[in-house]
Design a protein around this motif. Structure first.
Motif, PDB file in Angstrom:
ATOM      1  N   GLY A  27       0.864  -1.271   0.015  1.00  0.00           N
ATOM      2  CA  GLY A  27       0.012  -0.089  -0.060  1.00  0.00           C
ATOM      3  C   GLY A  27       0.915   1.329   0.033  1.00  0.00           C
ATOM      4  O   GLY A  27       0.268   2.004  -0.625  1.00  0.00           O
ATOM      5  N   GLY A  28       1.997   1.189   0.543  1.00  0.00           N
ATOM      6  CA  GLY A  28       2.820   2.275   0.718  1.00  0.00           C
ATOM      7  C   GLY A  28       3.489   2.732  -0.956  1.00  0.00           C
ATOM      8  O   GLY A  28       3.326   4.079  -0.842  1.00  0.00           O
ATOM      9  N   ARG A  29       3.690   1.789  -1.470  1.00  0.00           N
ATOM     10  CA  ARG A  29       4.206   2.103  -2.851  1.00  0.00           C
ATOM     11  C   ARG A  29       3.077   2.640  -3.900  1.00  0.00           C
ATOM     12  O   ARG A  29       3.011   3.549  -4.472  1.00  0.00           O
ATOM     13  CB  ARG A  29       4.832   1.078  -3.581  1.00  0.00           C
ATOM     14  N   THR A  30       1.946   1.813  -3.536  1.00  0.00           N
ATOM     15  CA  THR A  30       0.794   2.335  -4.377  1.00  0.00           C
ATOM     16  C   THR A  30       0.198   3.745  -3.903  1.00  0.00           C
ATOM     17  O   THR A  30      -0.091   4.310  -4.976  1.00  0.00           O
ATOM     18  CB  THR A  30      -0.479   1.329  -3.934  1.00  0.00           C
ATOM     19  N   HIS A  31       0.355   4.227  -2.790  1.00  0.00           N
ATOM     20  CA  HIS A  31       0.045   5.451  -2.037  1.00  0.00           C
ATOM     21  C   HIS A  31       0.793   6.385  -3.158  1.00  0.00           C
ATOM     22  O   HIS A  31       0.451   7.459  -3.583  1.00  0.00           O
ATOM     23  CB  HIS A  31      -0.021   5.818  -0.741  1.00  0.00           C
ATOM     24  N   LEU A  32       2.155   6.222  -3.096  1.00  0.00           N
ATOM     25  CA  LEU A  32       3.098   7.169  -3.792  1.00  0.00           C
ATOM     26  C   LEU A  32       2.737   7.258  -5.284  1.00  0.00           C
ATOM     27  O   LEU A  32       2.928   8.248  -5.949  1.00  0.00           O
ATOM     28  CB  LEU A  32       4.613   6.720  -3.349  1.00  0.00           C
ATOM     29  N   ILE A  33       2.498   6.113  -5.815  1.00  0.00           N
ATOM     30  CA  ILE A  33       2.358   6.100  -7.212  1.00  0.00           C
ATOM     31  C   ILE A  33       1.095   6.919  -7.694  1.00  0.00           C
ATOM     32  O   ILE A  33       1.214   7.840  -8.578  1.00  0.00           O
ATOM     33  CB  ILE A  33       2.126   4.685  -7.695  1.00  0.00           C
ATOM     34  N   GLU A  34       0.045   6.739  -7.070  1.00  0.00           N
ATOM     35  CA  GLU A  34      -1.252   7.316  -7.091  1.00  0.00           C
ATOM     36  C   GLU A  34      -1.255   8.709  -6.878  1.00  0.00           C
ATOM     37  O   GLU A  34      -1.663   9.661  -7.647  1.00  0.00           O
ATOM     38  CB  GLU A  34      -2.385   6.611  -6.497  1.00  0.00           C
ATOM     39  N   LEU A  35      -0.521   9.018  -5.672  1.00  0.00           N
ATOM     40  CA  LEU A  35      -0.567  10.574  -5.254  1.00  0.00           C
ATOM     41  C   LEU A  35       0.387  11.317  -6.274  1.00  0.00           C
ATOM     42  O   LEU A  35      -0.030  12.385  -6.760  1.00  0.00           O
ATOM     43  CB  LEU A  35       0.453  10.584  -4.033  1.00  0.00           C
ATOM     44  N   LEU A  36       1.544  10.697  -6.830  1.00  0.00           N
ATOM     45  CA  LEU A  36       2.242  11.622  -7.831  1.00  0.00           C
ATOM     46  C   LEU A  36       1.401  11.771  -9.296  1.00  0.00           C
ATOM     47  O   LEU A  36       1.647  12.559  -9.990  1.00  0.00           O
ATOM     48  CB  LEU A  36       3.666  11.142  -7.940  1.00  0.00           C
ATOM     49  N   ARG A  37       0.682  10.718  -9.592  1.00  0.00           N
ATOM     50  CA  ARG A  37      -0.039  10.605 -10.589  1.00  0.00           C
ATOM     51  C   ARG A  37      -1.346  11.788 -10.802  1.00  0.00           C
ATOM     52  O   ARG A  37      -1.268  12.060 -11.615  1.00  0.00           O
ATOM     53  CB  ARG A  37      -0.545   9.085 -10.855  1.00  0.00           C
ATOM     54  N   ALA A  38      -1.804  12.051  -9.660  1.00  0.00           N
ATOM     55  CA  ALA A  38      -2.722  12.824  -9.539  1.00  0.00           C
ATOM     56  C   ALA A  38      -2.471  14.235  -9.250  1.00  0.00           C
ATOM     57  O   ALA A  38      -3.166  15.241  -9.032  1.00  0.00           O
ATOM     58  CB  ALA A  38      -3.808  12.351  -8.484  1.00  0.00           C
ATOM     59  N   ALA A  39      -1.027  14.490  -8.783  1.00  0.00           N
ATOM     60  CA  ALA A  39      -0.523  15.824  -8.239  1.00  0.00           C
ATOM     61  C   ALA A  39      -0.339  16.688  -9.344  1.00  0.00           C
ATOM     62  O   ALA A  39      -0.236  16.662 -10.601  1.00  0.00           O
ATOM     63  CB  ALA A  39       0.738  15.546  -7.737  1.00  0.00           C
TER      64      ALA A  39
END
Length: 401
Positions: A27-39
């Motif tokens: 989940g930590g890596r998924t959070h980073l991926i999705e966070l930066l994708r939407a940023a």
């Protein structure tokens, strides 16, 4: 000179550093991926984001003009070298890159860079009753070490992000009141979003097309899959319904052994319990779409992605009554004690026997899920990072006077 410092600080374009060195899966890596994708960091006066991480993690991040990926050689080595690099070299790397604020979503940091913002993702180290399910083991020792290192990080950080109110209150029972905190729930990928389907009466399901109850989660001590198996066995005994249970997830070996023993007891021919192991995350939405009802029986969570995913897929949901599940699902589900198979069976009975109730609750939970977007998460996160930098700069300016 001090006044000029204040003006420059307010108007300068910021560089945000992100320590992804211990985000290697889950989940930590998924959070980073999705966070930066939407940023959209530019709207928060951020001109560049620098991420330090492993090659495998960095490869999953979208390439954008404002993102710089850095792979320190130590990150392709063992755990000890990776940990030592974070402790002794990350702060220097952040200074050399010109970072204005460092974000450490992994929760543990012992460097000297400031301002630093960290994040609470794993609540298990702070729940003694849940942690003790592992008894005297290496897992218990590892979790206790995490409790120590993360507590120290939260106390020394300039800002701490929590996912839920429950997560914040649980951690602060150990750390004491933390000075600069914010609640930022994570999002749910759009590929999970599917409006609720028409709910059919249970007597329309057959042996060939049974009613499918789905539980997606790692097989672990606090996930209680064995109690779910026993609860569904009771339900089938009471009603004779064509109901099957599908379990998806990787496994902690001692918990898997307990699950298999329970399955052997209640369904030795595995006619209605199907454990399928793990499923790649990018295929998980397809698994949800084949189910008729989602169940979530964890007794220890910070903010469960799985519960959000079930809600977003439009499934009626039966959920553990332990916090923070009611904080997320609200009145849009039926709750049960995850350690009481009889209570589990009653909750399933209540949901399955009433297509009307399933319709009402699935519509409510689907609507509730729509507020959990990655765009909202990213916007609030970068706003908080900017705010932490400004407060730290103002404090430093006052100290120079």
């Amino acid at each position: 000179m001090d006044a000029n410092f204040e003006v420059v600080t307010e108007n300068k374009k910021l560089v945000v550093g992100i320590d992804a060195t211990n985000l290697r899966q889950g989940g930590g890596r998924t959070h980073l991926i999705e966070l930066l994708r939407a940023a959209n960091p530019q709207i928060h006066q951020v001109s560049k984001v620098v991420v330090w991480g492993s090659q495998s993690t960095l490869a999953l991040l979208d390439n954008t003009p404002w993102l710089e990926k850095v792979n320190p050689p130590a990150q392709e080595s063992g755990f000890l070298k990776r940990t030592l690099w974070q402790k002794f070299h990350l702060s220097d790397a952040a200074h050399q890159t010109g970072c204005d604020v460092l974000f450490v979503p992994g929760g543990s940091y012992s460097g000297n860079f400031h301002p630093v913002v960290t994040m609470s993702r794993n609540i298990l180290p702070f729940e003694w009753q849940e942690l003790w399910r592992y008894r005297w083991s290496l897992t218990t020792a590892r979790l206790m070490l995490l409790r120590l290192t993360q507590s120290q990080t939260y106390r020394s950080a300039d800002g701490v992000i929590f996912l839920t109110e429950y997560g914040k209150s649980t951690v602060e029972q150990i750390t004491g009141l933390l000075q600069n905190t914010i609640i930022i729930p994570h999002g749910c990928s759009n590929r999970f979003s599917r409006p609720p389907q028409t709910q059919k009466p249970i007597d329309t399901y057959t042996t060939d097309q049974p009613f499918r109850i789905l539980y997606v989660s790692i097989i672990d001590q606090y996930k209680h899959q064995w109690h779910i198996v026993e609860g569904v066995a009771k339900l089938r005994q009471w009603t004779g319904w064509n109901v099957v249970l599908e379990l998806i997830g990787s496994a902690y070996p001692p918990a898997l052994k307990r699950l298999k023993t329970t399955i052997q007891r209640y369904d030795p021919e595995t006619r209605w319990v199907h454990y399928k192991g793990g499923v790649p995350f990018d295929q998980l939405h397809e698994v949800y779409q084949q189910a008729d009802l989602g169940i979530f029986a964890s007794s220890c969570e910070n903010m469960p992605n799985i519960l959000l995913e079930m809600m977003a897929t439009g499934l009626p949901v039966a959920s553990s009554n332990r916090r923070p599940m009611p904080e997320i699902l609200g009145n849009a589900g039926v709750y049960f004690d995850p350690e009481d198979p009889h209570d589990i069976a009653n909750a399933l009975l209540k949901l399955i026997e009433s297509p009307h109730l399933r319709t009402v609750l699935s519509n409510s939970s689907f609507t509730a899920s729509q507020q959990y977007t990655w765009a909202r998460c990213a916007d609030t996160t970068f706003a908080f990072l900017t705010d932490v930098h400004q407060k730290y700069a103002q404090k430093e300016n006052q100290n120079r006077r």
